[in-house]
Structure formats: C-alpha cells, structure tokens
Design a protein around this motif. Structure first.
Motif, PDB file in Angstrom:
ATOM      1  N   ILE A  10       0.817  -1.182   0.044  1.00 44.96           N
ATOM      2  CA  ILE A  10      -0.093  -0.133   0.036  1.00 44.96           C
ATOM      3  C   ILE A  10       0.835   1.257  -0.207  1.00 44.96           C
ATOM      4  N   SER A  11       0.743   2.203  -0.900  1.00 48.80           N
ATOM      5  CA  SER A  11       1.440   3.332  -1.047  1.00 48.80           C
ATOM      6  C   SER A  11       0.442   4.610  -1.007  1.00 48.80           C
ATOM      7  N   GLU A  12       0.128   5.114   0.128  1.00 50.99           N
ATOM      8  CA  GLU A  12      -0.803   6.469   0.027  1.00 50.99           C
ATOM      9  C   GLU A  12      -0.533   7.229   0.973  1.00 50.99           C
ATOM     10  N   GLY A  13      -0.743   8.594   0.561  1.00 49.10           N
ATOM     11  CA  GLY A  13      -0.726   9.677   1.508  1.00 49.10           C
ATOM     12  C   GLY A  13       0.933   9.989   1.881  1.00 49.10           C
ATOM     13  N   GLY A  14       0.988  10.171   3.144  1.00 52.84           N
ATOM     14  CA  GLY A  14       2.452  10.645   3.752  1.00 52.84           C
ATOM     15  C   GLY A  14       2.616   9.678   5.051  1.00 52.84           C
ATOM     16  N   ASN A  15       3.592  10.077   5.832  1.00 51.01           N
ATOM     17  CA  ASN A  15       3.971   8.943   7.030  1.00 51.01           C
ATOM     18  C   ASN A  15       2.934   8.738   8.109  1.00 51.01           C
ATOM     19  N   SER A  16       2.226   9.672   8.209  1.00 51.25           N
ATOM     20  CA  SER A  16       1.129   9.391   9.175  1.00 51.25           C
ATOM     21  C   SER A  16       0.056   8.341   8.868  1.00 51.25           C
TER      22      SER A  16
END
Length: 330
Positions: free
Chosen positions: A194-200
């Motif tokens: 899964i590669s989504e959004g930022g580090n949070s």
C-alpha cells in the motif's frame, strides 16, 4: 487665551491620532508537523516582537503546488520555505526564485547538505527507516533491509507513503530506484504494497496491524515511544535514507533583513533544539540527537549517499520517476 489653548490642543493631535506601527508580517510555508509549529511559533513571537510570523502547513508537494500557483498569479506570499523535497528547491534556485544567503551557523552544516551557491540550507534531517508492530512481527523475524521487503514473505504486510504526496517518500523512491532498479518496485506491487498519502498514514496502518510493517520516518516512530511500545524500528542494513528538511528564502523586492534574522534563529540554539524536540536530527553540528535515536554519525555510516550527481540526475528524471512509480504501484 482661548487661541493659545486651541493651538496647544492642535499641537497634540498628531501624536494622539498616530496609529500604532504595524508589525512586519513574515510567512513561513512548511511541511513541518503542526506540533513543531506550535512549539516554535510562540518562541519566534518572543524573539521577534515586531514581526507577525504566520505559517501555512501542508505536505511538501502541497507546499510546492501552492507556491507554484502563487508564482503564476504574479506574487508569492511565502517569505521562508521549509520542506523536504530538496529537488524542488534545486528547481526554484535554477529559476532564480530564491535568495542566496548563508544563515548564522550554516558553516557547521555539512557542505553536501547545502546548495553550492547558498540558495538553501538543510535545517534538519528526517530519516527514513523500517518500522513494525511487535504484535504481528517478532523482532527476530522483522525485515532488516529495504531490499527484503520485496520478498514474497512480506506480501500484504507492507505500506509506504506516496511519492506523489510526500517529499520524503519521493526522495526514498528516487534512492531505491537508483540502487535496485524498477524491478524492485514491480516486486513490491506483487506483494500488494500500500502506497498512500504521507508518513502518518503508514503509522495508522502499523498501529491497526492492517500493514504491520512500514517504511516511515524515524521521527514518527519516536513520537510513539511513550504511547505505543508495540511499534519498533530498525535502521535498514542497506542504508537509511537521510532526508533534507530544507530552508530557503523567497526572493522579493524590498528589505528582507527581518526574514533573514528569523532564518538565523532557526539555525541557532533555540531553532535547532526545536528540531530535536520534534525527533529530527539538527543539521548544525554539535547539537544533540533526538531522544531515543542513535547518533547522526551512526546513521551516516550506512546511509545512501547524497551527491551533486544524484541530485542532477533526479532533477532531470523527476517527473519520469513519479510516472514510473504510479504505473507500477497503482
């Protein structure tokens, strides 16, 4: 007598009606986390009582997009930029949008973390590592390298941020693509990464165990030390990715001395201590590492190396890297 009194009153009027001098407004556009801003904003107010320091906070890519939109409209509101997409700053420097400036103490920042013509200087170092949830992955079994994440045993277990949304994730993708090639990302796709959004977002998936392994900034994990002891981290054996949290001054007409003094403060003892309190490594040599972190020298031993050649190559292929990643992963 009445005439004398009237003249006296009139003499006082300009003084009694003079408006209080307005503060100089300085805008900082930044991807620093909100708690970091909450820490430094009152300190800046105390240090610079004649300056109204305002913040716009968003991810690195959103900061860049806002600045680019303002530039197209004819005026960039930002005075100071602080974010983690070093390659964007290279582009801004080449467009002559930045001020060449050497902040106080910047001579103590390693040369390869500064622009050669002083158009930006790294303020702090976030570091990309591997984290895992010990309720789902034991310390013995936890992945030890970025390369290992491409192995089939980690299928449905790994998440990262997206290089389309996050400057630190773009930098990580650029380094790993150079080291392992695009087949590495094809294997990650086969593993249903899964590669989504930022580090949070990676942290949320770690904590929920939706994805018990994550590629994430060390600062995000150190923040959990007192609240979620389940989440552990490792420095990858193939090298942590040192990020450059870059600071630059936007070129504008008129006097920018107060802006420069704020920049000097950021590289001074108070500003650098604030970076460490936010669990990033201060860039000025001699400042303490974040609580719970190894020394920066230890990180540097195996870290993937920053070079001018790597920067130039990534600048040329920036859009290509994003496009290739998107086609493979999405």
């Amino acid at each position: 007598m009445k005439r004398i009194m009237l003249l006296a009153v009139m003499a006082l009027l300009p003084f009694s009606c003079t408006k209080k001098e307005e503060k100089t407004k300085v805008w900082i556009y930044t991807s620093l986390y909100k708690d970091t801003i909450a820490d430094i904003q009152p300190k800046l107010a105390t240090a610079f009582p004649d300056v109204d320091v305002q913040f716009y906070q968003a991810g690195s890519e959103e900061v860049a997009a806002k600045v680019q939109a303002e530039n197209l409209s004819g005026k960039i509101q930002a005075d100071i930029l602080i974010s983690s997409d070093r390659f964007w700053y290279e582009d801004m420097a080449s467009q002559q949008k930045l001020v060449a400036y050497k902040p106080a103490n910047s001579e103590k920042v390693e040369d390869f973390f500064k622009h050669p013509d002083n158009f930006y200087t790294t303020l702090s170092f976030p570091v990309m590592v591997i984290a895992y949830n010990t309720e789902a992955v034991t310390e013995k079994d936890a992945p030890k390298s970025f390369k290992e994440l491409s192995e089939a045993k980690w299928k449905d277990k790994v998440s990262t941020g997206s290089p389309l949304a996050s400057g630190t994730n773009f930098t990580t993708v650029a380094f790993l693509a150079k080291k392992y090639g695009w087949d590495y990302f094809s294997q990650l796709r086969k593993n249903n990464v899964i590669s989504e959004g930022g580090n949070s977002g990676v942290v949320r998936r770690l904590q929920s165990k939706e994805r018990p392994v994550g590629v994430v900034l060390l600062e995000n994990i150190l923040r959990l030390t007192s609240t979620d002891a389940r989440i552990k981290w490792v420095i990858p054996t193939d090298g942590a990715v040192i990020q450059s949290n870059v600071l630059a001054i936007v070129k504008k007409d008129g006097d920018q001395e107060k802006t420069k003094k704020i920049v000097d403060w950021m590289f001074g003892p108070e500003g650098q201590a604030a970076m460490a309190r936010s669990f990033m490594y201060p860039s000025v040599a001699g400042n303490a590492a974040p609580v719970g972190a190894p020394t920066f020298a230890e990180i540097e031993k195996t870290a993937l190396p920053w070079t001018r050649e790597f920067i130039a190559e990534t600048m040329k292929t920036r859009d290509e890297i994003k496009d290739k990643f998107a086609k493979i992963i999405f």
